[in-house]
Design an enzyme around this catalytic site. Structure first.
Site, short mmCIF file in Angstrom:
data_model
loop_
_atom_site.label_atom_id
_atom_site.label_comp_id
_atom_site.label_asym_id
_atom_site.label_seq_id
_atom_site.Cartn_x
_atom_site.Cartn_y
_atom_site.Cartn_z
N ALA A 283 30.35 -32.77 4.41
CA ALA A 283 30.21 -31.32 4.51
C ALA A 283 30.37 -30.77 5.92
CB ALA A 283 28.85 -30.89 3.95
N GLN B 10 36.34 -30.36 8.34
CA GLN B 10 37.16 -29.15 8.31
C GLN B 10 37.37 -28.59 6.91
OE1 GLN B 10 40.71 -28.52 10.97
NE2 GLN B 10 40.74 -30.74 10.74
N ALA C 80 35.58 -29.02 4.19
CA ALA C 80 34.32 -28.51 3.66
C ALA C 80 33.96 -27.17 4.28
CB ALA C 80 33.21 -29.52 3.88
N VAL D 194 38.37 -35.83 -3.45
CA VAL D 194 39.41 -35.34 -2.55
C VAL D 194 39.69 -36.33 -1.43
CG1 VAL D 194 40.05 -33.44 -0.99
CG2 VAL D 194 38.77 -32.95 -3.09
N ASP E 57 49.34 -30.91 -3.88
CA ASP E 57 50.74 -31.29 -4.08
C ASP E 57 51.41 -30.38 -5.11
OD1 ASP E 57 50.33 -33.70 -2.43
OD2 ASP E 57 49.15 -34.39 -4.15
N HIS F 156 48.24 -39.69 -5.18
CA HIS F 156 48.31 -38.74 -4.07
C HIS F 156 48.71 -39.53 -2.83
CE1 HIS F 156 47.52 -35.43 -1.42
NE2 HIS F 156 46.58 -36.11 -0.77
#
Length: 379
Positions: free
Chosen positions: A51, A54, A56, A168, A198, A226
């Site tokens: 958290a 950047q 977050a 993520v 994407d 990813h």
């Protein structure tokens, strides 16, 4: 199959998928969509890991404004990071308070897993260990596998039973499959990873190519990992009001250049994150946080009628011959807090090669991660 027939097949299938689900436009039962009930609606508890980073920092204000869960759903935000980050996170909490967001009913800042995961309804795993100089990919996978195995156990122990999960932090697909196999009792279908950034990049670059608004481009697909093996696919997409108002045209037909798609477009999307980092000297924080909101909003509030989006989901039982036991990006429609993989899309030989390449990479990553942390596939 003709271009017009391809559009017809995709459109009819998406409509069929929507009918199979809970009815068009119905949000997850835990989301309040009634403006008259905001004051009494039960807040969604949402966890953000990493958290102090950047992404977050950009994300927390989007959530607080109602971009993720809609304008009528209150939230309680749980911010988790390492003890060294607590002072900085305290400053973030002060900023959230100073914004006087009507939907924010509480902010928890903590480095304690049992506090951060307690009763959460949505978990956003933003944090992961980045690759450091001299670190081999195997070492990176192993370090993150250890982190996500522990977080999966915490998810199972402390979170709400129907918690919705988005991973993520990279390598996102592999971190997600480790988490899934460590979070006993959490429904497997509730654990996803993000390929929406994407997907958004693909839509935007097609719009640039055609000189149309991004809102005119529909049903692009991201397949696979990813990573630089992902397959940004326009074969099942279309553009509206092009080449003139009232017309709907298949993207592949209007682009009409498979060589450009394979040799320029696909590598552009695959390497877009690297290009942003080289330009900014920082990662794609704003676009990533926007994509997080897009992913969760469409999942929990429902995709627009006829719209396909891309999500990294468990591959078990998929209709595209992707090996089971992977978190693999696929085309989905969402309704009532559930996603459904769109079936019936044609896979040509080029697409088959691209899907297989990404699947091979994901199998290798998964097997490496599992062996390094002694993890086995859950039943």
């Amino acid at each position: 199959m003709s271009a017009a027939a391809r559009v017809s097949v995709v459109s009819s299938h998406v409509k069929g998928c929507c009918r199979m689900l809970c009815g068009q436009g119905v949000a997850w039962s835990r989301i309040n969509t009634d403006p008259a009930a905001v004051a009494t609606a039960k807040p969604i508890k949402v966890l953000i890991t990493g958290a102090a980073g950047q992404i977050a920092y950009s994300l927390v204000f989007l959530i607080s404004r109602g971009i993720m869960f809609g304008p009528y759903q209150p939230v309680i935000i749980h911010l988790l990071d390492v003890p060294q980050a607590m002072n900085a996170l305290g400053g973030v909490a002060m900023e959230i308070t100073d914004c006087a967001f009507p939907l924010v009913k509480g902010v928890l800042v903590t480095s304690k897993v049992e506090e951060a995961f307690a009763g959460i309804n949505v978990a956003l795993f933003i944090g992961s260990m980045p690759r450091k100089p001299g670190m081999e990919r195997k070492d990176l996978i192993g370090k993150n596998a250890s982190i996500f195995r522990a977080q999966g156990a915490a998810l199972a122990q402390y979170a709400d039973r129907d918690v919705k999960v988005l991973v993520v932090g990279n390598p996102a697909n592999t971190n997600a499959i480790v988490l899934l196999n460590s979070a006993m009792g959490v429904p497997k279908k509730n654990i996803t990873c993000m390929t929406r950034l994407d997907h958004n990049r693909t839509k935007a670059q097609v719009a640039v190519r055609l000189g149309v608004p991004v809102t005119a481009v529909h049903n692009v697909i991201i397949w696979g990992n990813h990573s630089t093996t992902q397959f940004p696919d326009v074969r099942h997409g279309h553009v509206v009001n092009f080449p003139r108002n009232g017309l709907t045209t298949p993207l592949r037909s209007v682009i009409n250049n498979d060589t450009w798609l394979a040799e320029a477009f696909v590598p552009l999307i695959q390497k877009r994150g690297q290009a942003v980092m080289e330009a900014r000297k920082l990662s794609s924080a704003a676009s990533a946080s926007t994509a997080v909101c897009d992913h969760v909003r469409d999942w929990l509030l429902g995709t627009p009628k006829g719209e396909i989006v891309s999500m990294g989901v468990l591959s078990d039982g998929n209709p595209y011959s992707v090996p089971e036991g992977l978190i693999f990006s696929m085309p989905v429609v969402c309704e009532g807090g559930e996603y459904h993989v769109v079936s019936g899309l044609g896979i040509d030989s080029y697409s088959r090669t691209m899907l297989d390449k990404s699947a091979t990479e994901l199998i290798e990553e998964r097997d490496t991660a599992f062996s390094l942390v002694g993890l086995t596939k859950r039943s």
